[in-house]
Write an enzyme that holds these catalytic residues in place. Structure first.
Site, short mmCIF file in Angstrom:
data_model
loop_
_atom_site.label_atom_id
_atom_site.label_comp_id
_atom_site.label_asym_id
_atom_site.label_seq_id
_atom_site.Cartn_x
_atom_site.Cartn_y
_atom_site.Cartn_z
N HIS A 158 0.82 -1.22 0.00
CA HIS A 158 0.00 0.00 0.00
C HIS A 158 0.85 1.27 0.00
CE1 HIS A 158 -3.60 -2.31 0.40
NE2 HIS A 158 -3.32 -2.76 1.61
N ASP A 193 -2.65 -10.56 -2.28
CA ASP A 193 -3.25 -10.11 -1.03
C ASP A 193 -4.74 -9.85 -1.27
OD1 ASP A 193 -2.08 -8.64 1.72
OD2 ASP A 193 -3.96 -7.78 1.01
#
Length: 340
Positions: A158, A193
């Site tokens: 992220h 993910d």
């Protein structure tokens, strides 16, 4: 399988997390290291510490302005009257081209996308060595390994070039891919993910030398919300070099494996000669984030399908949070990963 980890990654111990307006314990706990390392050892992994490659390979992905912020902000923040123990932003600019403030509070808002990436005294050291752990995986691949597991914690996918978010500070998968590229390889990043790898996408969105593929829960109602939609294909020279494969909440093993075929086909058409697997185990049916319904044996099947591409692989740890199944999920994936 060779595995990489550095003990300095224990230093990041975040306390703060906000969800739906409630202050909750942070899910990205140091105990994840203990559980994941046990899971890797159960799969036969042999752990080694990485060498220090210095700041250069990290600065190839992240701006010096951002790295200065990460390495100094906690000390500067602590000087403010009434400052909290962790750096948590309370204001954000409405655009990335806004002026750059001098204040610690203003810079926190500029460089931290959300409240899920609190910065404490040990955060920079842990993030730095998490990135070095990914680079240790690159070393192993360049030395001839067919697969290597990098236990990177805190995770990274992220993190943008100048922006932390979602428990992530330095983008370990992107740092590894860039190092492989500089070594003359042609890398693809496969992010599995349950959350979209928005930072990884953002870093390479305008480039054609690294393929980015992300399989994740549909962000229309799931973090990170603003990125990860199927129509995000890259821009400029990078148009067609980013593939997002969002899936419904509750996706099962069989449904996931069918979508995985599209991801692997795109990697084949890119002509990749190495793959960076951004491994999230948070798609499991019992993970606290409850995105997918992947079973423990399902992770072995996913790993087997990826390994059957026959490409050297760096498996970089991303998400997967504390539950009774976390260690077994990693054991299942690494045991199932049998490279040709």
């Amino acid at each position: 399988m060779k595995a990489i980890f550095d003990d300095r990654q224990w230093a990041h111990d975040p306390k703060s997390f906000m969800e739906n307006g409630q202050a909750l314990p942070n899910p990205e706990q140091p105990k994840r290291i203990e559980v994941l390392s046990a899971g890797a050892k159960a799969a036969g992994c042999d752990f080694h510490a990485p060498p220090d490659h210095g700041i250069g390979p990290i600065a190839a992905i992240h701006s010096p302005e951002y790295l200065t912020f990460l390495s100094t902000i906690h000390t500067r923040w602590s000087r403010m009257k009434g400052a909290s123990d962790e750096v948590i932003p309370n204001i954000h600019p409405d655009r990335r081209t806004a002026s750059y403030p001098r204040s610690a509070a203003g810079q926190a808002g500029f460089h931290q996308a959300d409240t899920a990436c609190p910065i404490a005294a040990g955060t920079w050291e842990a993030a730095y060595w998490s990135a070095q752990t990914a680079l240790g995986g690159v070393d192993a691949i360049l030395a001839g390994a067919r697969a290597v597991y990098s236990l990177c914690r805190p995770p990274g996918h992220h993190a943008f070039g100048d922006l932390a978010g979602g428990f992530c500070f330095l983008n370990n998968a992107a740092i590894a891919a860039e190092a492989l590229l500089k070594a003359g390889r042609r890398p693809a990043i496969l992010d599995i993910d349950v959350h979209h790898g928005n930072g990884t996408q953002g870093i390479f969105y305008g480039r054609r030398d690294v393929l980015t593929v992300s399989m994740h829960a549909d962000p229309i109602r799931f973090y990170p919300f603003f990125w990860g939609h199927a129509d995000e294909r890259g821009e400029g020279e990078g148009l067609g070099y980013n593939l997002n494969l969002p899936m419904p909440r509750g996706t099962t093993d069989a449904e996931y494996l069918e979508v995985l075929k599209s991801a692997l086909g795109r990697i084949e058409m890119f002509g990749a000669d190495v793959v960076v697997v951004a491994l999230g185990l948070d798609g499991h049916e019992n993970d606290p984030f409850q995105g997918f319904k992947i079973t423990t044996p399902g992770f072995a099947r996913i790993a087997q399908a990826i390994a059957e591409m026959g490409l050297p692989s760096i498996i970089v740890q991303e998400g997967g949070y504390l539950s009774d199944d976390l260690g077994a999920n990693l054991t299942s994936f690494l045991t199932g990963y049998q490279p040709k």
